[in-house]
Enzyme design. Structure first.
Site, PDB file in Angstrom:
ATOM      1  CE1 TYR A 205      -5.103 -13.905   9.716  1.00 35.57           C
ATOM      2  CE2 TYR A 205      -4.869 -15.727  11.261  1.00 35.57           C
ATOM      3  CZ  TYR A 205      -4.358 -14.951  10.233  1.00 35.57           C
ATOM      4  OH  TYR A 205      -3.116 -15.238   9.709  1.00 35.57           O
TER       5      TYR A 205
ATOM      6  NE  ARG B  86      -1.935  -1.644   3.259  1.00 34.04           N
ATOM      7  CZ  ARG B  86      -2.129  -1.796   4.558  1.00 34.04           C
ATOM      8  NH1 ARG B  86      -3.231  -1.356   5.105  1.00 34.04           N
ATOM      9  NH2 ARG B  86      -1.228  -2.380   5.317  1.00 34.04           N
TER      10      ARG B  86
ATOM     11  CG  PHE C  95      -0.075 -11.502  12.512  1.00 32.46           C
ATOM     12  CD1 PHE C  95      -0.876 -11.600  11.383  1.00 32.46           C
ATOM     13  CD2 PHE C  95      -0.505 -12.139  13.674  1.00 32.46           C
ATOM     14  CE1 PHE C  95      -2.078 -12.297  11.412  1.00 32.46           C
ATOM     15  CE2 PHE C  95      -1.699 -12.835  13.711  1.00 32.46           C
ATOM     16  CZ  PHE C  95      -2.487 -12.917  12.577  1.00 32.46           C
TER      17      PHE C  95
HETATM   18  C1  8X3 Z   1      -1.036 -16.311  12.223  1.00 33.06           C
HETATM   19  C2  8X3 Z   1      -0.933 -17.412  13.210  1.00 33.06           C
HETATM   20  O1  8X3 Z   1      -1.764 -18.397  15.389  1.00 33.06           O
HETATM   21  O2  8X3 Z   1      -1.884 -15.999  15.177  1.00 33.06           O
HETATM   22  O3  8X3 Z   1      -1.511 -16.749  11.012  1.00 33.06           O
HETATM   23  O4  8X3 Z   1      -3.410 -17.377  13.969  1.00 33.06           O
HETATM   24  S1  8X3 Z   1      -2.056 -17.262  14.475  1.00 33.06           S
END
Ligand code: 8X3
Length: 259
Positions: A157, A38, A194
């Site tokens: 997710y 982005r 993340f």
């Molecule tokens: C990321 C791993 O365990 O946080 O895809 O879902 S988890």
């Protein structure tokens, strides 16, 4: 090594974490790179860093993969010599929030589903067209252990990563009569930005996710991606699940308590 000289690799979400590691790994194999993300200034930084690693072409373009029109424009504007994408790494993905479904925020769901599912589909559609015409190519999706086992508060997710698995499997069946390979690389706990994104910048909470365990690094995942990409053409690595040694799956993680 230069196992991917003259190959063109397109990576989404290429400015951080797993995407950036993949870009470095492919650059060090001599591939030409097409990098989408982005933010333009981060793409510039990555490009400058990678120039030192490869004499191959590096082309960057800001792209909002959640916007199909933008994906079409950006793909059709690729320079002529980079239009034939040999390897697509669908890496861009995120999680927003960790709540029970009853308490979840629909705006978090929208961005997670739009990026992880619709964005992946949009880019795949635009790139697989050309691969099919040339009867050649490799689609590598970055899935997750969250696409194999659900966990509480991770419903949306996990749903997106189950979707990535479903899309990967469907595409492999649809392309079975071609030479195109379709792979999913599914990591467990990887220390990247993340969790920071998931917890909206709460870095203490994010750090806690990886406390008491040696998590995977983005390079560990890029190494698996490169492995899949460098097998002989008749070999398809369909699925790789990789976790830290003390993680069995989404729900069973052994953590050592600090003294
Ligand atoms: C990321 C791993 O365990 O946080 O895809 O879902 S988890």
């Amino acid at each position: 090594m230069n196992r991917l000289n003259n190959k063109t690799v397109l990576i989404t979400g290429a400015t951080s974490g797993i995407g950036k590691s993949c870009a470095r790994y492919f650059a060090s194999e001599g591939a030409n790179l097409v990098l989408f993300a982005r933010r333009e200034h981060l793409l510039d930084e990555v490009k400058n860093e990678l120039k030192k690693l490869t004499e191959g072409d590096i082309y960057t373009s800001p792209c909002d993969i959640t916007n199909y029109k933008n994906v079409q424009q950006v793909v059709s504007a690729l320079p002529e010599q980079l239009k034939k994408v040999d390897i697509l790494v669908n890496n861009a993905g995120l999680a927003k929030g960790l709540e029970p479904i009853a308490d979840g925020l629909p705006e978090n769901w929208d961005v997670t589903i739009d990026t992880n599912v619709k964005g992946l589909l949009y880019v795949t559609k635009e790139i697989v067209k050309g691969m099919t015409e040339r009867n050649s190519g490799h689609v590598i999706n970055i899935g997750s252990t969250a696409g194999h086992d659900v966990y509480p508060n991770g419903g949306v997710y996990c749903a997106t990563k189950y979707a990535v698995k479903a899309i990967t499997q469907t595409l492999r069946i649809e392309l079975v009569a071609t030479s195109i390979r379709v792979t999913t690389i599914d990591p467990g706990l990887v220390e990247t930005n993340f969790s920071n994104v998931r917890f909206n910048g709460d870095s203490e909470r994010a750090k806690n996710v990886y406390k008491g365990i040696t998590p995977l690094t983005p390079d560990d995942v890029a190494d698996a991606v490169l492995y899949a990409a460098t097998r002989p053409p008749h070999v398809s690595i369909n699925e790789v699940i990789l976790t830290p040694v003390n993680q069995a799956n989404s729900n069973f993680v052994h953590k050592v308590k600090a003294d």
